[in-house]
Scaffold this motif. Structure first.
Motif, PDB file in Angstrom:
ATOM      1  N   GLY A 199     -25.163 -28.543  32.021  1.00 34.52           N
ATOM      2  CA  GLY A 199     -25.980 -27.773  31.109  1.00 34.52           C
ATOM      3  C   GLY A 199     -26.742 -28.743  29.975  1.00 34.52           C
ATOM      4  O   GLY A 199     -27.663 -28.536  29.499  1.00 34.52           O
ATOM      5  N   LEU A 200     -26.090 -29.901  30.065  1.00 33.18           N
ATOM      6  CA  LEU A 200     -26.497 -31.078  29.002  1.00 33.18           C
ATOM      7  C   LEU A 200     -27.927 -31.538  29.570  1.00 33.18           C
ATOM      8  O   LEU A 200     -28.673 -32.139  28.848  1.00 33.18           O
ATOM      9  N   ASN A 201     -28.201 -31.410  30.687  1.00 32.27           N
ATOM     10  CA  ASN A 201     -29.594 -32.144  31.420  1.00 32.27           C
ATOM     11  C   ASN A 201     -30.724 -31.778  30.803  1.00 32.27           C
ATOM     12  O   ASN A 201     -30.912 -30.783  30.448  1.00 32.27           O
ATOM     13  N   THR A 202     -31.326 -32.816  30.361  1.00 21.98           N
ATOM     14  CA  THR A 202     -32.627 -32.810  29.435  1.00 21.98           C
ATOM     15  C   THR A 202     -32.638 -32.411  28.043  1.00 21.98           C
ATOM     16  O   THR A 202     -33.507 -32.495  27.393  1.00 21.98           O
ATOM     17  N   LEU A 203     -31.480 -32.296  27.733  1.00 22.15           N
ATOM     18  CA  LEU A 203     -31.284 -31.673  26.029  1.00 22.15           C
ATOM     19  C   LEU A 203     -31.010 -32.755  25.108  1.00 22.15           C
ATOM     20  O   LEU A 203     -31.135 -32.672  23.885  1.00 22.15           O
ATOM     21  N   GLY A 204     -30.756 -34.112  25.608  1.00 23.84           N
ATOM     22  CA  GLY A 204     -30.584 -35.099  24.789  1.00 23.84           C
ATOM     23  C   GLY A 204     -29.330 -35.435  24.122  1.00 23.84           C
ATOM     24  O   GLY A 204     -29.502 -36.129  22.962  1.00 23.84           O
ATOM     25  N   ILE A 205     -28.439 -34.577  24.220  1.00 20.09           N
ATOM     26  CA  ILE A 205     -27.278 -34.920  23.508  1.00 20.09           C
ATOM     27  C   ILE A 205     -25.881 -34.909  24.507  1.00 20.09           C
ATOM     28  O   ILE A 205     -26.111 -34.458  25.727  1.00 20.09           O
ATOM     29  N   SER A 206     -24.871 -35.353  23.848  1.00 18.68           N
ATOM     30  CA  SER A 206     -23.738 -35.327  24.500  1.00 18.68           C
ATOM     31  C   SER A 206     -22.319 -35.419  23.428  1.00 18.68           C
ATOM     32  O   SER A 206     -22.767 -35.601  22.069  1.00 18.68           O
ATOM     33  N   LEU A 207     -21.286 -35.413  23.910  1.00 16.80           N
ATOM     34  CA  LEU A 207     -20.012 -35.522  23.003  1.00 16.80           C
ATOM     35  C   LEU A 207     -18.954 -36.288  23.623  1.00 16.80           C
ATOM     36  O   LEU A 207     -18.864 -36.282  24.887  1.00 16.80           O
ATOM     37  N   ALA A 208     -17.989 -36.596  22.763  1.00 16.21           N
ATOM     38  CA  ALA A 208     -16.960 -37.246  23.357  1.00 16.21           C
ATOM     39  C   ALA A 208     -15.496 -36.838  22.325  1.00 16.21           C
ATOM     40  O   ALA A 208     -15.736 -36.760  21.127  1.00 16.21           O
ATOM     41  N   ARG A 209     -14.283 -36.543  22.830  1.00 17.32           N
ATOM     42  CA  ARG A 209     -13.496 -36.458  22.178  1.00 17.32           C
ATOM     43  C   ARG A 209     -12.595 -37.780  22.291  1.00 17.32           C
ATOM     44  O   ARG A 209     -12.303 -38.142  23.189  1.00 17.32           O
ATOM     45  N   ILE A 210     -11.826 -38.301  21.068  1.00 19.60           N
ATOM     46  CA  ILE A 210     -11.220 -39.710  21.167  1.00 19.60           C
ATOM     47  C   ILE A 210      -9.877 -39.401  20.468  1.00 19.60           C
ATOM     48  O   ILE A 210      -9.738 -39.101  19.495  1.00 19.60           O
ATOM     49  N   ASP A 211      -8.642 -39.537  21.393  1.00 22.46           N
ATOM     50  CA  ASP A 211      -7.486 -39.276  20.765  1.00 22.46           C
ATOM     51  C   ASP A 211      -6.867 -40.753  20.579  1.00 22.46           C
ATOM     52  O   ASP A 211      -6.947 -41.343  21.520  1.00 22.46           O
ATOM     53  N   PHE A 212      -6.106 -40.816  19.625  1.00 26.16           N
ATOM     54  CA  PHE A 212      -5.408 -42.055  19.362  1.00 26.16           C
ATOM     55  C   PHE A 212      -3.778 -41.833  19.072  1.00 26.16           C
ATOM     56  O   PHE A 212      -3.515 -40.961  18.368  1.00 26.16           O
ATOM     57  N   ALA A 213      -3.238 -42.714  19.748  1.00 26.06           N
ATOM     58  CA  ALA A 213      -1.806 -42.950  19.440  1.00 26.06           C
ATOM     59  C   ALA A 213      -1.527 -43.475  18.145  1.00 26.06           C
ATOM     60  O   ALA A 213      -2.679 -44.239  17.603  1.00 26.06           O
ATOM     61  N   ALA A 214      -0.505 -43.580  17.403  1.00 26.78           N
ATOM     62  CA  ALA A 214      -0.294 -44.545  16.450  1.00 26.78           C
ATOM     63  C   ALA A 214      -0.882 -45.903  16.668  1.00 26.78           C
ATOM     64  O   ALA A 214      -0.244 -46.668  17.618  1.00 26.78           O
ATOM     65  N   LYS A 215      -1.733 -46.525  15.741  1.00 30.08           N
ATOM     66  CA  LYS A 215      -2.192 -48.075  16.012  1.00 30.08           C
ATOM     67  C   LYS A 215      -3.116 -48.068  17.412  1.00 30.08           C
ATOM     68  O   LYS A 215      -3.562 -49.013  17.704  1.00 30.08           O
ATOM     69  N   GLY A 216      -3.711 -46.717  17.693  1.00 26.08           N
ATOM     70  CA  GLY A 216      -4.267 -47.007  18.958  1.00 26.08           C
ATOM     71  C   GLY A 216      -5.698 -47.472  18.618  1.00 26.08           C
ATOM     72  O   GLY A 216      -6.200 -47.220  17.636  1.00 26.08           O
ATOM     73  N   LEU A 217      -6.530 -48.039  19.610  1.00 26.37           N
ATOM     74  CA  LEU A 217      -7.805 -48.493  19.635  1.00 26.37           C
ATOM     75  C   LEU A 217      -8.759 -48.326  20.533  1.00 26.37           C
ATOM     76  O   LEU A 217      -8.387 -48.128  21.575  1.00 26.37           O
ATOM     77  N   ASN A 218     -10.021 -47.776  19.968  1.00 26.70           N
ATOM     78  CA  ASN A 218     -11.147 -47.625  20.825  1.00 26.70           C
ATOM     79  C   ASN A 218     -11.887 -48.968  20.673  1.00 26.70           C
ATOM     80  O   ASN A 218     -12.487 -49.128  19.846  1.00 26.70           O
ATOM     81  N   PRO A 219     -11.707 -49.900  21.794  1.00 27.57           N
ATOM     82  CA  PRO A 219     -12.141 -51.378  21.590  1.00 27.57           C
ATOM     83  C   PRO A 219     -13.502 -51.407  21.279  1.00 27.57           C
ATOM     84  O   PRO A 219     -14.508 -50.534  21.765  1.00 27.57           O
ATOM     85  N   PRO A 220     -14.011 -52.433  20.837  1.00 22.86           N
ATOM     86  CA  PRO A 220     -15.440 -52.913  20.694  1.00 22.86           C
ATOM     87  C   PRO A 220     -16.365 -52.415  21.831  1.00 22.86           C
ATOM     88  O   PRO A 220     -16.145 -53.186  23.007  1.00 22.86           O
ATOM     89  N   HIS A 221     -17.464 -51.928  21.676  1.00 23.11           N
ATOM     90  CA  HIS A 221     -18.156 -51.356  22.973  1.00 23.11           C
ATOM     91  C   HIS A 221     -19.623 -50.864  22.195  1.00 23.11           C
ATOM     92  O   HIS A 221     -20.007 -50.865  21.065  1.00 23.11           O
ATOM     93  N   THR A 222     -20.573 -50.795  23.152  1.00 22.73           N
ATOM     94  CA  THR A 222     -21.874 -50.071  22.667  1.00 22.73           C
ATOM     95  C   THR A 222     -22.218 -49.100  23.583  1.00 22.73           C
ATOM     96  O   THR A 222     -21.628 -48.852  24.668  1.00 22.73           O
ATOM     97  N   HIS A 223     -23.291 -48.283  22.951  1.00 17.53           N
ATOM     98  CA  HIS A 223     -23.764 -47.253  23.681  1.00 17.53           C
ATOM     99  C   HIS A 223     -25.361 -47.443  23.849  1.00 17.53           C
ATOM    100  O   HIS A 223     -26.099 -47.237  22.948  1.00 17.53           O
ATOM    101  N   PRO A 224     -25.719 -48.270  25.132  1.00 16.37           N
ATOM    102  CA  PRO A 224     -27.238 -48.580  25.185  1.00 16.37           C
ATOM    103  C   PRO A 224     -28.281 -47.567  24.891  1.00 16.37           C
ATOM    104  O   PRO A 224     -29.283 -47.973  24.629  1.00 16.37           O
TER     105      PRO A 224
END
Length: 220
Positions: A84-109
């Motif tokens: 249902g997101l198609n052509t709507l120009g938005i999206s979402l993400a849930r990010i879960d972290f354990a203690a000291k957890g890392l979402n490492p350096p990244h980009t969204h082009p």
């Protein structure tokens, strides 16, 4: 003649600006489908509008499994996960972290990201482009805080609390893409030339060999 040149310049600039982001829809919805028959819009075929159901706009997202080397899990809700997101120009993400957890350096082009901290304490930041001096912008976020990562810039999130943390990321594209820096450089398929990486990082070949042999976790 000058007027013609000006009009051409305006047209080129306008075209560049329009094509830089997801196109605006010209209908109420265009639910993506795996069928290969029908209207093809923005990389996806559209489901017959008469067959669209409420379920096409719904997805339940469970807590992510953080038992990986990074201690963090990104649960994407992009167009591939929610048609249902198609052509709507938005999206979402849930990010879960354990203690000291890392979402490492990244980009969204293809997207700017806005992050909302639901629980815990996160050290977040992004690095500006070469033209802006590669400046590092960081902040420690608490529950209820919101932070923006500009489109295309390298950014990260680290859980600096003693318990678990949860964040929700909104992105300005139905398919923002994710390029994890370490994975792209040292896990490319086929591998990037060791000679090239050695010269780029100004380190001994043994360092690059070591990095390319590591297991680079994908937490998406």
């Amino acid at each position: 003649m000058k007027a013609v040149h000006l009009l051409v310049a305006i047209f080129v600039l306008s075209s560049s600006l329009v094509s830089a982001y997801d196109p605006s829809p010209l209908q109420d919805f265009c639910v993506a489908t795996n069928e290969t028959d029908g209207v093809f819009v923005n990389g996806k075929f559209c489901k017959d509008a008469k067959l669209v159901k409420a379920e096409d706009f719904l997805r339940h997202v469970e807590a992510g499994n953080t038992s990986n080397p990074l201690g963090a899990q990104v649960s994407q809700v992009f167009v591939d996960q929610l048609g249902g997101l198609n052509t709507l120009g938005i999206s979402l993400a849930r990010i879960d972290f354990a203690a000291k957890g890392l979402n490492p350096p990244h980009t969204h082009p293809r997207a700017t990201e806005i992050l909302f901290v639901v629980e815990g304490s996160l050290y977040v930041g992004f690095v500006s482009s070469n033209q802006d001096g590669n400046r590092l912008f960081t902040k420690v976020l608490k529950k209820g805080d919101v932070f923006v990562f500009p489109i295309g810039l390298i950014h990260f999130q680290l859980n600096v609390g003693y318990g678990n943390a949860v964040a929700i990321a909104g992105l300005s594209s139905q398919n923002p893409g994710t390029i994890t820096v370490a994975n792209a450089l040292f896990k490319a398929n086929p591998p990037i030339s060791t000679q090239l990486l050695t010269k780029a990082f100004q380190v001994d070949k043994s360092v690059i060999d070591y990095l390319q042999k590591q297991f680079w976790s994908d937490n998406n």
